[in-house]
Design a protein around this motif. Structure first.
Motif, PDB file in Angstrom:
ATOM      1  N   GLU A  37       1.125  -0.852   0.197  1.00 38.47           N
ATOM      2  CA  GLU A  37      -0.047   0.172   0.146  1.00 38.47           C
ATOM      3  C   GLU A  37       0.446   1.170   0.230  1.00 38.47           C
ATOM      4  O   GLU A  37       0.382   2.506  -1.384  1.00 38.47           O
ATOM      5  CB  GLU A  37      -0.612   0.373   1.370  1.00 38.47           C
ATOM      6  CG  GLU A  37      -1.621  -1.326   1.719  1.00 38.47           C
ATOM      7  CD  GLU A  37      -1.850  -2.218   2.198  1.00 38.47           C
ATOM      8  OE1 GLU A  37      -2.169  -3.812   1.549  1.00 38.47           O
ATOM      9  OE2 GLU A  37      -0.003  -2.407   2.126  1.00 38.47           O
ATOM     10  N   GLN A  38       1.602   1.137   0.852  1.00 34.25           N
ATOM     11  CA  GLN A  38       3.029   2.025   0.940  1.00 34.25           C
ATOM     12  C   GLN A  38       3.439   2.245  -0.692  1.00 34.25           C
ATOM     13  O   GLN A  38       3.812   3.666  -0.722  1.00 34.25           O
ATOM     14  CB  GLN A  38       4.032   2.335   1.742  1.00 34.25           C
ATOM     15  CG  GLN A  38       3.101   2.440   3.294  1.00 34.25           C
ATOM     16  CD  GLN A  38       4.214   1.673   4.782  1.00 34.25           C
ATOM     17  OE1 GLN A  38       5.121   1.480   4.198  1.00 34.25           O
ATOM     18  NE2 GLN A  38       3.577   2.826   5.377  1.00 34.25           N
ATOM     19  N   ARG A  72       1.928   4.510  -2.271  1.00 31.53           N
ATOM     20  CA  ARG A  72       1.845   6.175  -2.852  1.00 31.53           C
ATOM     21  C   ARG A  72       2.912   6.260  -2.652  1.00 31.53           C
ATOM     22  O   ARG A  72       3.309   7.908  -3.421  1.00 31.53           O
ATOM     23  CB  ARG A  72       1.330   6.204  -0.676  1.00 31.53           C
ATOM     24  CG  ARG A  72       0.060   5.813  -0.293  1.00 31.53           C
ATOM     25  CD  ARG A  72       0.048   5.681   1.274  1.00 31.53           C
ATOM     26  NE  ARG A  72       0.366   7.014   2.097  1.00 31.53           N
ATOM     27  CZ  ARG A  72       1.041   7.238   2.993  1.00 31.53           C
ATOM     28  NH1 ARG A  72       0.251   6.204   3.565  1.00 31.53           N
ATOM     29  NH2 ARG A  72       1.481   8.429   3.976  1.00 31.53           N
ATOM     30  N   ARG A  89      -1.410  -8.140  -1.709  1.00 31.75           N
ATOM     31  CA  ARG A  89      -2.180  -6.233  -1.055  1.00 31.75           C
ATOM     32  C   ARG A  89      -1.399  -5.469  -2.336  1.00 31.75           C
ATOM     33  O   ARG A  89      -3.000  -4.702  -2.183  1.00 31.75           O
ATOM     34  CB  ARG A  89      -1.374  -6.766   0.315  1.00 31.75           C
ATOM     35  CG  ARG A  89      -2.215  -7.167   1.135  1.00 31.75           C
ATOM     36  CD  ARG A  89      -0.866  -7.378   2.672  1.00 31.75           C
ATOM     37  NE  ARG A  89      -0.816  -5.783   3.014  1.00 31.75           N
ATOM     38  CZ  ARG A  89      -0.469  -5.178   4.123  1.00 31.75           C
ATOM     39  NH1 ARG A  89      -0.451  -6.563   5.042  1.00 31.75           N
ATOM     40  NH2 ARG A  89      -0.753  -4.473   4.297  1.00 31.75           N
ATOM     41  N   GLU A 105      -4.127  -2.745  -3.219  1.00 35.40           N
ATOM     42  CA  GLU A 105      -5.256  -1.759  -2.895  1.00 35.40           C
ATOM     43  C   GLU A 105      -5.201  -1.257  -4.615  1.00 35.40           C
ATOM     44  O   GLU A 105      -5.194   0.608  -4.321  1.00 35.40           O
ATOM     45  CB  GLU A 105      -3.271  -1.784  -2.410  1.00 35.40           C
ATOM     46  CG  GLU A 105      -3.590   0.453  -2.218  1.00 35.40           C
ATOM     47  CD  GLU A 105      -4.163   0.818  -0.835  1.00 35.40           C
ATOM     48  OE1 GLU A 105      -3.708   2.123  -1.095  1.00 35.40           O
ATOM     49  OE2 GLU A 105      -5.055  -0.014  -0.421  1.00 35.40           O
ATOM     50  N   ARG A 147      -8.333  -0.504  -5.469  1.00 35.09           N
ATOM     51  CA  ARG A 147      -9.585   0.124  -3.984  1.00 35.09           C
ATOM     52  C   ARG A 147      -8.656   2.070  -4.835  1.00 35.09           C
ATOM     53  O   ARG A 147      -9.461   2.521  -4.385  1.00 35.09           O
ATOM     54  CB  ARG A 147      -8.448   0.593  -2.331  1.00 35.09           C
ATOM     55  CG  ARG A 147      -9.524   1.050  -1.594  1.00 35.09           C
ATOM     56  CD  ARG A 147      -8.987   0.306  -0.397  1.00 35.09           C
ATOM     57  NE  ARG A 147      -7.180   1.536  -0.078  1.00 35.09           N
ATOM     58  CZ  ARG A 147      -7.594   3.226  -0.434  1.00 35.09           C
ATOM     59  NH1 ARG A 147      -8.240   3.319   0.215  1.00 35.09           N
ATOM     60  NH2 ARG A 147      -6.558   3.135   0.076  1.00 35.09           N
ATOM     61  N   ARG A 148      -7.858   2.011  -5.009  1.00 33.82           N
ATOM     62  CA  ARG A 148      -7.665   3.247  -5.593  1.00 33.82           C
ATOM     63  C   ARG A 148      -8.193   3.724  -7.054  1.00 33.82           C
ATOM     64  O   ARG A 148      -7.675   4.843  -7.807  1.00 33.82           O
ATOM     65  CB  ARG A 148      -4.962   3.743  -5.464  1.00 33.82           C
ATOM     66  CG  ARG A 148      -4.931   3.823  -4.471  1.00 33.82           C
ATOM     67  CD  ARG A 148      -3.762   3.488  -4.110  1.00 33.82           C
ATOM     68  NE  ARG A 148      -3.426   4.025  -2.796  1.00 33.82           N
ATOM     69  CZ  ARG A 148      -2.993   5.117  -2.431  1.00 33.82           C
ATOM     70  NH1 ARG A 148      -3.167   6.780  -2.967  1.00 33.82           N
ATOM     71  NH2 ARG A 148      -2.096   5.005  -1.163  1.00 33.82           N
TER      72      ARG A 148
END
Length: 333
Positions: free
Chosen positions: A271-272, A275, A306, A310, A313-314
Motif C-alpha cells: 500500500e505504501q 503511495r 495486497r 490496493e 481500491r485506488r
C-alpha cells in the motif's frame, strides 16, 4: 571491463547539497534519522519471537519464475528503441537502454551469504550479456553480493564509503553522494544518479551507516528508469519526481514489511509502495523485493495480493502496474 573514460563522475545539478551526517560522521536520512536502536531490533528479533508475538508464515511459497530469454537480452536496445528491464529476483534487475546494459543490486550466487533462496536467480553470471556497470544501492548482504560482483568484473557505481570494500575485491568503483551522477558508456552515454532513500547500512559490527544507501535514476536519451533500492515511505519520493519528471518506470519494493511497527522505518508495504508511485509521478509501477528471500514475517506470496487489492481500491489502471515473474523481461514502450 570498460575503459575508465567510459565511467566519468560528474556532479548533478545541485552543487549546494550537503550529504547529511550525524555528529560521529555517520550517514543519516534526510530527516536526520539513522538506524533503529538496538533495543528495537532486540525486541523484534528475540523477545517477540520467544513470547510468540510474531506472525507465523511458511519459509517457502510458490513464486512465478521463468527462464530469461537469453536471445532477447543478448544486446541492449539501441538509442531510440524502448528500454528493457529484466527482473532477476529480489532487488536485482538487468536494465538495458541506449546501447548500455546495467545490473542493479545483482545477487546471483546460488547460496548468498546469510541468505536462503526461495526461487533461483533469474540468470547465472555466466549467462549474462556484456554488462557495462553494476549499480549497488547499499551494502546489506541481500543487495551487495561480493561473490556475484567479483565474478562479474564490471565497474561498480555505489554510495559514498563503499569503495574500500569493493576495491579490496579488485573492483573498480565510482562512489556517489545523493544527487551526484556518473556517465556510463560511450558519449553521450547513460546518466546514473544516486538519489535519497529512507534506510540504513551495515555489514559488520563496526560499520553502522558508514556506507551510504540510496536509489538510482537511470537516464537515457529518451527514457528514464528509477530503482528505489531499499526504502521506507518518505517525503523524498516527491522530490525525486520533481527533479526527474516523466519517469518511464519506477521499480519499487513491495515485500519485507511485517511487522509494520518495526519495518515501516526501513521498508514499504504494498500500500505504501503505491503511495510512493503516485508521489513519483511515474508512468509504470514495477514490483520487486518480494518472494526471493524470507526476510520478515509476512508470507512470501502475500505482497502481490495486497498490491492488487490496493490498486483496485485506488482505481489505478491495471496496465500501469506490473508484477513480473522472476526472469521476465519488459519492454518500456
Amino acid at each position: 571491463m570498460i575503459p575508465a573514460a567510459a565511467l566519468v563522475l560528474a556532479l548533478a545539478a545541485d552543487p549546494d547539497f550537503r550529504q547529511p551526517r550525524d555528529a560521529e560522521g555517520r550517514f543519516v536520512n534526510l530527516d536526520g534519522t539513522g538506524a533503529m536502536p538496538f533495543s528495537t531490533v532486540w525486541r523484534w528479533g528475540v523477545v517477540d519471537r520467544l513470547l510468540g508475538r510474531r506472525r507465523q508464515s511458511p519459509a517457502r511459497a510458490e513464486v512465478p519464475h521463468r527462464p530469461v530469454d537469453l536471445a532477447r537480452v543478448d544486446r541492449p536496445p539501441a538509442r531510440g528503441e524502448p528500454a528493457r528491464i529484466t527482473w532477476l529476483g529480489h532487488a536485482g534487475f538487468l536494465v538495458q537502454l541506449d546501447g548500455v546494459s546495467l545490473l542493479v543490486d545483482p545477487v546471483l550466487a546460488e547460496s548468498p551469504r546469510f541468505l536462503d533462496r526461495n526461487v533461483p536467480a533469474g540468470l547465472r553470471v555466466e549467462d549474462l550479456p556484456h554488462v557495462d556497470a553494476a549499480l549497488v544501492s547499499h551494502a546489506h548482504y541481500d543487495h551487495l553480493d561480493l561473490e556475484t560482483l567479483a565474478r562479474l568484473r564490471a565497474p561498480v557505481v555505489a554510495g559514498l564509503g563503499t569503495r574500500p570494500l569493493l576495491e579490496a575485491a579488485g573492483l573498480a568503483t565510482t562512489e556517489l553522494g545523493w544527487w551526484q551522477s556518473a556517465r556510463v558508456g560511450p558519449e553521450p552515454g547513460v546518466v546514473v544518479t544516486l538519489v535519497p532513500a529512507q534506510h540504513w547500512s551495515r555489514r559488520g559490527l563496526s560499520d553502522l551507516n558508514r556506507r551510504l544507501w540510496g536509489g538510482f535514476v537511470i537516464q537515457g536519451r529518451t527514457q528514464a528508469v528509477y530503482h528505489s533500492g531499499d526504502t521506507a515511505l518518505f517525503d523524498g519520493f516527491a522530490e525525486i519526481g520533481r527533479r526527474f519528471p516523466g519517469l518511464d518506470a519506477a521499480l519499487l519494493p513491495i515485500g519485507a514489511y511485517d511487522p509494520g511497527w518495526f519495518m515501516e522505518r526501513q521498508h514499504m508495504s504494498p500500500e505504501q509502495a503505491l503511495r510512493a508511485f503516485e508521489a513519483l509521478g511515474a508512468r509504470r509501477f514495477v514490483a520487486m523485493h518480494w518472494g526471493t528471500f524470507k526476510l520478515t514475517d509476512e508470507p512470501l506470496d502475500e505482497p502481490p495480493r495486497r498490491l492488487e487489492a490496493e490498486r483496485a481500491r485506488r482505481g489505478l489502471p491495471r496496465e500501469r502496474i506490473f508484477v513480473p515473474a522472476v526472469g521476465e523481461t519488459l519492454d518500456l514502450r
